[in-house]
Design a protein around this motif. Sequence first.
Motif, mmCIF file in Angstrom:
data_model
loop_
_atom_site.group_PDB
_atom_site.id
_atom_site.type_symbol
_atom_site.label_atom_id
_atom_site.label_comp_id
_atom_site.label_asym_id
_atom_site.label_seq_id
_atom_site.Cartn_x
_atom_site.Cartn_y
_atom_site.Cartn_z
ATOM 1 N N PHE A 93 6.669 3.672 -2.827
ATOM 2 C CA PHE A 93 6.944 4.289 -3.914
ATOM 3 C C PHE A 93 8.080 5.388 -4.030
ATOM 4 O O PHE A 93 8.345 5.697 -2.794
ATOM 5 C CB PHE A 93 5.557 5.002 -4.686
ATOM 6 C CG PHE A 93 4.659 3.974 -4.957
ATOM 7 C CD1 PHE A 93 4.771 3.382 -6.142
ATOM 8 C CD2 PHE A 93 3.604 3.693 -3.933
ATOM 9 C CE1 PHE A 93 3.817 2.423 -6.406
ATOM 10 C CE2 PHE A 93 2.569 2.703 -4.154
ATOM 11 C CZ PHE A 93 2.740 2.185 -5.618
ATOM 12 N N CYS A 152 7.057 5.156 -9.535
ATOM 13 C CA CYS A 152 6.802 3.734 -9.227
ATOM 14 C C CYS A 152 7.613 3.243 -8.088
ATOM 15 O O CYS A 152 8.246 3.909 -7.534
ATOM 16 C CB CYS A 152 6.658 2.595 -10.485
ATOM 17 S SG CYS A 152 5.877 2.988 -11.956
ATOM 18 N N PHE A 155 3.504 1.340 -0.518
ATOM 19 C CA PHE A 155 2.852 0.496 -1.468
ATOM 20 C C PHE A 155 1.894 -0.732 -0.700
ATOM 21 O O PHE A 155 2.473 -1.358 0.104
ATOM 22 C CB PHE A 155 4.033 -0.250 -2.247
ATOM 23 C CG PHE A 155 3.695 -1.412 -3.056
ATOM 24 C CD1 PHE A 155 3.275 -1.538 -4.150
ATOM 25 C CD2 PHE A 155 3.937 -2.799 -2.386
ATOM 26 C CE1 PHE A 155 3.001 -2.509 -5.092
ATOM 27 C CE2 PHE A 155 3.588 -3.830 -3.163
ATOM 28 C CZ PHE A 155 3.148 -3.945 -4.148
ATOM 29 N N SER A 198 2.299 4.860 -8.322
ATOM 30 C CA SER A 198 1.832 5.307 -7.177
ATOM 31 C C SER A 198 0.618 6.085 -7.500
ATOM 32 O O SER A 198 0.409 6.896 -8.125
ATOM 33 C CB SER A 198 2.944 6.716 -7.007
ATOM 34 O OG SER A 198 2.405 7.622 -6.099
#
Lengths: 541, 317
Positions: A120, A205, A126, A188
């Motif tokens: 992120f 994100c 991620f 996130s």
Amino acid sequence: MPARTATAALAGLTLLLVGCYPVQPRAATPERPDVTTVSAEGTSVEDGGDLVMGLSADPDQLDPTTSSSLYTRYVMSSICEKLYDIDAEGELVPQLATALPELRDDGRTVRIPLRTGVEFADGTPFDAAAVRTSLERHLTKEDSARAAEMGPVKEVAMVDDRTVELRYDQPFGPITASLADRAGMIMSPTALEELGDDFGNAPVCVGPFRFVERVPATEIRVERDPRYYAADEVRLDSITYRIMTDANIRAANLRSGDVQVVDSVSPTSIESLLREPGIGLLQTGSLGYQGITFNVGNADGVGEPPGEVDSPLADDRRVRQAFELSLDRAALVNSVFDNWFQPACSPISPETSFATKASNACPPYDPERSLELLEEAGLETPVQLSMKVSNTPDTLRLAQAIQGSVAKGGFEIEIEPVEYTTLLDAQTRGDFQLLQLGWSGRIDPHGNMYSFLATGQSSNYSGYSDPTVDRLLKKAARQVGTAERAETYGEVVRLVHRDDPLIYLYRQRNLTAYSEDVVGVSTYADGVVRLSRAGFVEGDD
Amino acid sequence: MARYLLHRLWQSLVTLFLASVVVFVGVRALPGDPALALAGEEADPATLAAVRADLGLDQPLVVQYGAFVKNLFRGDLGTSIATGTPVTDLIATTLPVTLWLSLYALTVAVVIGIGAGVVAAVHRGRWPEWIANGFTLIGLSVPSFWLGILAILYLAVGLRWFPASGYVPVLEEPLRGLYYLTLPALVLGTALAAVIMRQTRSSMLETLSADYVRTARAKGMRERRVLSRFALRNSMIVVVTIIGLQLGGLVSGAVVTERIFGLPGFGKLTLDSVFTRDYPVIQAVVIITTLAYIVINLGIDVLYSLINPRIRVGGKA
């Protein structure tokens, strides 16, 4: 007496003013092939630069869970990648996932494999846990606008670090399409933990760009994210989304070079814009539609069980059929929108894989038959009706053209222009006979049909209720194969043409104008303008 | 004077209270609710209900009003429904834009208006007056939205002298900031300039024909000195009054100008908030505007009494 004369004169004058928009016969719509991307071929692209886009509306909260504005998707497309996306052909493709979902247990389990080695914008890794956190937030947050789109999820499970599974009691076909929209945007977990409900004020994100700042009602700025897994494909340093609600102002700014990309160009101003040197146009067909809703049972507000509506249209489907037969769609749409939009007769775009012969069928223009039907229904012509429309110039011209078209079929309609927010209110409360509005469209037909046509659903503004339609729509959502589902939706369209609670009129094109100084701008069938791979042409200033 | 001020203060509070009630009830009487305006065509009743409950819009009107006033006293103007931003932030970012724009427009108007007025009065009956009069006619009769569109079309798009939109905070980058504001300020200032020009011209003509001016001239005073010493100074009293009266017009004209030039000012905020039925923002905007009018009026009254002792406030003092 003089007062009455004056009123009559005024009414006559109004009729004259609004009633004389000519529906001129026009040639059939010329072929307008989709142009989805500004090709970078043959140009060398500069590294860096700030691209300014003129956005036609202010996005709402930049929060994938609660957002309900179309324009939020524009901004999010550069900072918040999704599990799936659509491509230039309108096909679903993986984005943060590595493949289309694997369906197990007859579609009751949806298994999603995830990319590895992705971070992120804040450095959080991620993984499956992050995906689960986001999806669960969509499902459980009180004011989530996503819960319904994801269907009756029973459980979000982590198979391993890079695989997530959605479990259902009954298969839910539209889920992949939902995950290619806001429901598939992964936030996130660290930022969610920190910001909670305020996530939308500083969204984090995975994306080619990361959020920098938002000046309310003015602009939103994002900058290149060095952590992005495909950072070498990104050329721009930053993007500024500047909010410009007036179409003329957007066009003027594009001409003056202050902005490089603008969305929602009005068909009536395209010709003059394109005469300008150095300005190009992207265009794609829309997944949505514009139509006319008849109030057949929306007596107590949308979502309530259908009730009695006092209108000749409500009781007798022949009257509604007559209305549809007296609409010369091609002439109407082409004359009002200068041949830029396409006549439409169903909620399923003919360009998608869900289109069938049944869904493409279109009732003919037959005003003679319309008059016959009205006579059969025992009504005296002209049948007087009132239609609520939005007060924008384009819509008013359309309304006047409709007025002219249906006059031959035995209808006399009074146009009631109201401001947009008021129109939505009337639509929800059922305070209308006829109402013109549209729907921006979803990739999956479920999103364009279920809530509009099934009994008591959230967007069933007409108050339509038919058990067969309800059954078929539910069946289609449970089916898994595209071909079977298309078949079922085709049957629904056939029934809708029989009952006409809602007349589909035309399909807009998404029109995006750009300065030829930039390349790599794209817009696909979902209408979102994508800037993440854009760049300035070298040598231009 | 003190008693008078106290009395005016009390009056102001009553006015503010009335304004808050009127706007509170008024915006809620409009059709269309904010949750719906926000969700637009994507409305989903469950979400709408959740949003409404979250905003307290499902409470009775009196309860909502009570909460509003309570928060007002704590300096909390609420949160924008559309974007989730605190209203105080919105006002803090938009108000300076409008103030700078108005100040710039006022300067433009005063410089052009007084200059042209003096020229017209001095060159009475000759071509400079015709030009000045022509300008007045245009300034007064052409609506600012039309003038704005023309300015964008020719000065921004055609000649590319000015940007067609955008804003840079003046305090951060003064030169660029003023550059971005020039076109809007010219457009906004034009109408006011015309009013000032007309006023300057007529009061100067009046003064120039007065006995004491003739006497001064007869005694051999230079023309330039006559103009600056007597004519201009004496005409200014009326002109200043006119400018004071026109300030309100400047602010309302800013709504239109800001929209045309896409300036993120108070006027644009007002308009946008009405379209999205953003209750907290509309309320705050109206309260602040009311407050500004009250303060300006009070200020003018007090100033008058200071400038001209013959004008007494509060009857006896």
